[in-house]
Design a protein around this motif. Structure first.
Motif, PDB file in Angstrom:
ATOM      1  N   LEU A 144      44.305  31.907  54.558  1.00  0.00           N
ATOM      2  CA  LEU A 144      43.845  30.567  54.202  1.00  0.00           C
ATOM      3  C   LEU A 144      42.476  30.234  54.775  1.00  0.00           C
ATOM      4  O   LEU A 144      41.886  29.218  54.392  1.00  0.00           O
ATOM      5  N   SER A 145      41.965  31.050  55.661  1.00  0.00           N
ATOM      6  CA  SER A 145      40.651  30.775  56.253  1.00  0.00           C
ATOM      7  C   SER A 145      39.504  31.169  55.334  1.00  0.00           C
ATOM      8  O   SER A 145      38.360  30.762  55.559  1.00  0.00           O
ATOM      9  N   PHE A 146      39.793  31.957  54.299  1.00  0.00           N
ATOM     10  CA  PHE A 146      38.761  32.388  53.358  1.00  0.00           C
ATOM     11  C   PHE A 146      38.863  31.581  52.064  1.00  0.00           C
ATOM     12  O   PHE A 146      39.964  31.255  51.621  1.00  0.00           O
ATOM     13  N   PRO A 147      37.733  31.262  51.429  1.00  0.00           N
ATOM     14  CA  PRO A 147      37.776  30.559  50.131  1.00  0.00           C
ATOM     15  C   PRO A 147      38.505  31.398  49.088  1.00  0.00           C
ATOM     16  O   PRO A 147      38.298  32.619  49.004  1.00  0.00           O
ATOM     17  N   SER A 148      39.343  30.753  48.316  1.00  0.00           N
ATOM     18  CA  SER A 148      40.161  31.466  47.334  1.00  0.00           C
ATOM     19  C   SER A 148      39.318  32.222  46.320  1.00  0.00           C
ATOM     20  O   SER A 148      39.601  33.386  45.997  1.00  0.00           O
ATOM     21  N   ILE A 149      38.289  31.582  45.811  1.00  0.00           N
ATOM     22  CA  ILE A 149      37.469  32.210  44.777  1.00  0.00           C
ATOM     23  C   ILE A 149      36.758  33.434  45.323  1.00  0.00           C
ATOM     24  O   ILE A 149      36.594  34.445  44.624  1.00  0.00           O
ATOM     25  N   LEU A 150      36.341  33.388  46.597  1.00  0.00           N
ATOM     26  CA  LEU A 150      35.666  34.534  47.202  1.00  0.00           C
ATOM     27  C   LEU A 150      36.618  35.719  47.335  1.00  0.00           C
ATOM     28  O   LEU A 150      36.251  36.865  47.026  1.00  0.00           O
ATOM     29  N   VAL A 151      37.834  35.461  47.787  1.00  0.00           N
ATOM     30  CA  VAL A 151      38.827  36.534  47.910  1.00  0.00           C
ATOM     31  C   VAL A 151      39.136  37.144  46.543  1.00  0.00           C
ATOM     32  O   VAL A 151      39.199  38.375  46.390  1.00  0.00           O
ATOM     33  N   ALA A 152      39.323  36.296  45.545  1.00  0.00           N
ATOM     34  CA  ALA A 152      39.619  36.791  44.200  1.00  0.00           C
ATOM     35  C   ALA A 152      38.468  37.619  43.638  1.00  0.00           C
ATOM     36  O   ALA A 152      38.691  38.659  42.999  1.00  0.00           O
ATOM     37  N   LEU A 153      37.250  37.186  43.869  1.00  0.00           N
ATOM     38  CA  LEU A 153      36.088  37.945  43.398  1.00  0.00           C
ATOM     39  C   LEU A 153      36.019  39.317  44.054  1.00  0.00           C
ATOM     40  O   LEU A 153      35.718  40.322  43.393  1.00  0.00           O
ATOM     41  N   ALA A 232      45.854  28.112  39.422  1.00  0.00           N
ATOM     42  CA  ALA A 232      45.664  29.486  38.972  1.00  0.00           C
ATOM     43  C   ALA A 232      44.952  29.542  37.628  1.00  0.00           C
ATOM     44  O   ALA A 232      44.098  30.409  37.400  1.00  0.00           O
ATOM     45  N   ILE A 233      45.285  28.624  36.727  1.00  0.00           N
ATOM     46  CA  ILE A 233      44.606  28.575  35.429  1.00  0.00           C
ATOM     47  C   ILE A 233      43.114  28.278  35.625  1.00  0.00           C
ATOM     48  O   ILE A 233      42.249  28.894  34.978  1.00  0.00           O
ATOM     49  N   ALA A 234      42.808  27.339  36.521  1.00  0.00           N
ATOM     50  CA  ALA A 234      41.406  27.005  36.788  1.00  0.00           C
ATOM     51  C   ALA A 234      40.673  28.186  37.427  1.00  0.00           C
ATOM     52  O   ALA A 234      39.516  28.478  37.081  1.00  0.00           O
ATOM     53  N   LEU A 235      41.324  28.873  38.362  1.00  0.00           N
ATOM     54  CA  LEU A 235      40.697  30.033  39.004  1.00  0.00           C
ATOM     55  C   LEU A 235      40.461  31.159  38.003  1.00  0.00           C
ATOM     56  O   LEU A 235      39.411  31.808  38.030  1.00  0.00           O
ATOM     57  N   GLU A 236      41.450  31.399  37.144  1.00  0.00           N
ATOM     58  CA  GLU A 236      41.284  32.444  36.144  1.00  0.00           C
ATOM     59  C   GLU A 236      40.133  32.121  35.205  1.00  0.00           C
ATOM     60  O   GLU A 236      39.354  33.007  34.839  1.00  0.00           O
ATOM     61  N   VAL A 248      37.174  41.029  26.923  1.00  0.00           N
ATOM     62  CA  VAL A 248      36.916  40.311  25.663  1.00  0.00           C
ATOM     63  C   VAL A 248      38.020  40.538  24.645  1.00  0.00           C
ATOM     64  O   VAL A 248      38.184  39.748  23.713  1.00  0.00           O
ATOM     65  N   THR A 249      38.781  41.613  24.788  1.00  0.00           N
ATOM     66  CA  THR A 249      39.866  41.883  23.845  1.00  0.00           C
ATOM     67  C   THR A 249      41.098  41.035  24.119  1.00  0.00           C
ATOM     68  O   THR A 249      42.010  40.986  23.288  1.00  0.00           O
ATOM     69  N   GLU A 250      41.144  40.365  25.275  1.00  0.00           N
ATOM     70  CA  GLU A 250      42.270  39.501  25.633  1.00  0.00           C
ATOM     71  C   GLU A 250      41.711  38.164  26.090  1.00  0.00           C
ATOM     72  O   GLU A 250      41.660  37.880  27.283  1.00  0.00           O
ATOM     73  N   PRO A 251      41.279  37.318  25.158  1.00  0.00           N
ATOM     74  CA  PRO A 251      40.504  36.127  25.516  1.00  0.00           C
ATOM     75  C   PRO A 251      41.332  35.053  26.212  1.00  0.00           C
ATOM     76  O   PRO A 251      42.477  34.810  25.865  1.00  0.00           O
ATOM     77  N   SER A 252      40.739  34.436  27.194  1.00  0.00           N
ATOM     78  CA  SER A 252      41.311  33.242  27.813  1.00  0.00           C
ATOM     79  C   SER A 252      40.362  32.085  27.555  1.00  0.00           C
ATOM     80  O   SER A 252      39.266  32.267  27.001  1.00  0.00           O
ATOM     81  N   LEU A 253      40.754  30.893  27.964  1.00  0.00           N
ATOM     82  CA  LEU A 253      39.893  29.730  27.754  1.00  0.00           C
ATOM     83  C   LEU A 253      38.589  29.869  28.532  1.00  0.00           C
ATOM     84  O   LEU A 253      37.529  29.455  28.060  1.00  0.00           O
ATOM     85  N   GLY A 254      38.665  30.440  29.731  1.00  0.00           N
ATOM     86  CA  GLY A 254      37.449  30.633  30.520  1.00  0.00           C
ATOM     87  C   GLY A 254      36.467  31.553  29.835  1.00  0.00           C
ATOM     88  O   GLY A 254      35.243  31.315  29.862  1.00  0.00           O
ATOM     89  N   LEU A 255      36.973  32.605  29.219  1.00  0.00           N
ATOM     90  CA  LEU A 255      36.096  33.533  28.512  1.00  0.00           C
ATOM     91  C   LEU A 255      35.495  32.884  27.275  1.00  0.00           C
ATOM     92  O   LEU A 255      34.319  33.127  26.935  1.00  0.00           O
TER      93      LEU A 255
END
Length: 303
Positions: A144-153, A232-236, A248-255
């Motif tokens: 929890l000490s690390f930003p979630s988006i940074l860990v995911a990246l 999780a939806i927002a992070l994705e 690109v072959t499996e599009p999400s809203l973010g893509l």
């Protein structure tokens, strides 16, 4: 004897916990609106192959000459594009329907698996105590000490693109929140009589934890899970927008939002705008349901 029987017959029904939850949930118009929207979104995602005007990733149904058509336009073959097309000539309405499937699948799958892992570790930490609890909670604090988006990246930079890899990254990011919540709740339940009675019966630690302790720790975990699905939806969507999410072959809203970003300044706003609105509605509807669940399942509100 007859009088007692008649008294029982006219006794009003005792309200069950489930009935109380449904009744109190229905008292909030905002929560009900969120629930209706969420059910509609899930239905659209599930039945996208039936409801969508086209399969936006079937090359036989796409014509590059239909690229970047504004909303309400018709293709050369006469097909109506209600929300316009993207730069590849794909129907935006169909793209959003298919994108919802990926976004919701990633959000629900990552939240469920993270909940199982985190809740199990949190319950074990609270029940075992000592060095086991200290080790688990130090790992939670580190996570929890690390930003979630940074860990995911960092994880996706190592694993690469893909729906499964995104789910793995989100599980690693989310499990610590469940662990901390489960431990905090279990520490309160740990000192209650039913746990002491189970221990006096010489039940195994696994049975005490998962048959007796876990059911009484579920309400806050359910609330956390609901909120974490939206997160999780927002992070994705963020990861896909940055180019490290789904392919690109499996599009999400973010893509879909990322595909139209370069055309915003040229007036082709609909390529990013409508997927962004769909993403916003999905997240808001989940949060509305989660907020009401938090109030309904709060034991202090019924003490």
């Amino acid at each position: 004897m007859a009088s007692s029987t008649s008294a029982l017959a006219i006794r009003p029904d005792i309200e069950t916990p489930l009935r109380r939850i449904v009744r109190e949930f229905a008292t909030s118009r905002m929560a009900m609106a969120g629930l209706v929207l969420l059910v509609l979104i899930v239905a659209i995602a599930l039945f996208a192959p039936v409801l969508a005007p086209q399969n936006p990733y079937d090359l036989n149904q796409i014509d590059i000459m239909d690229g970047r058509l504004p909303p309400g336009s018709h293709s050369l073959s006469g097909q109506l594009f209600v929300l316009g097309t993207d730069d590849q000539g794909r129907d935006m309405l169909s793209g959003i329907m298919y994108g919802l499937r990926i976004s919701l699948s990633v959000g629900v799958a990552s939240a469920l698996v993270a909940a199982m892992i985190g809740a199990s570790l949190g319950l074990i930490a609270a029940y075992a105590g000592g060095r086991i609890e200290s080790a688990i909670m130090r790992l939670v604090d580190l996570q929890l000490s690390f930003p979630s988006i940074l860990v995911a990246l960092m994880i996706l930079a190592f694993l690469g693109k893909g729906v499964v890899n995104v789910v793995i990254a989100l599980i690693i990011v989310e499990w610590a929140t469940y662990a901390r919540t489960a431990r905090a709740t279990a520490l309160v339940e740990r000192r209650k009589e039913y746990i002491e009675a189970a221990e006096c019966l010489a039940l195994s630690s696994r049975r005490v934890i998962f048959r007796h302790l876990l059911p009484n720790c579920l309400p806050p975990l359910i609330v956390i899970a609901t909120v974490q699905v939206a997160r999780a939806i927002a992070l994705e969507a963020t990861l896909s927008f940055l180019g490290l999410g789904v392919p690109v072959t499996e599009p999400s809203l973010g893509l879909l939002i990322a595909n139209g970003y370069q055309y915003m300044l040229s007036g082709k706003f609909w390529i990013s705008f409508y997927p962004g609105i769909a993403l916003l509605i999905a997240i808001v509807s989940i949060n509305l349901v989660g907020d009401q669940l938090r109030d309904v399942l709060n034991p202090r509100a019924h003490s």
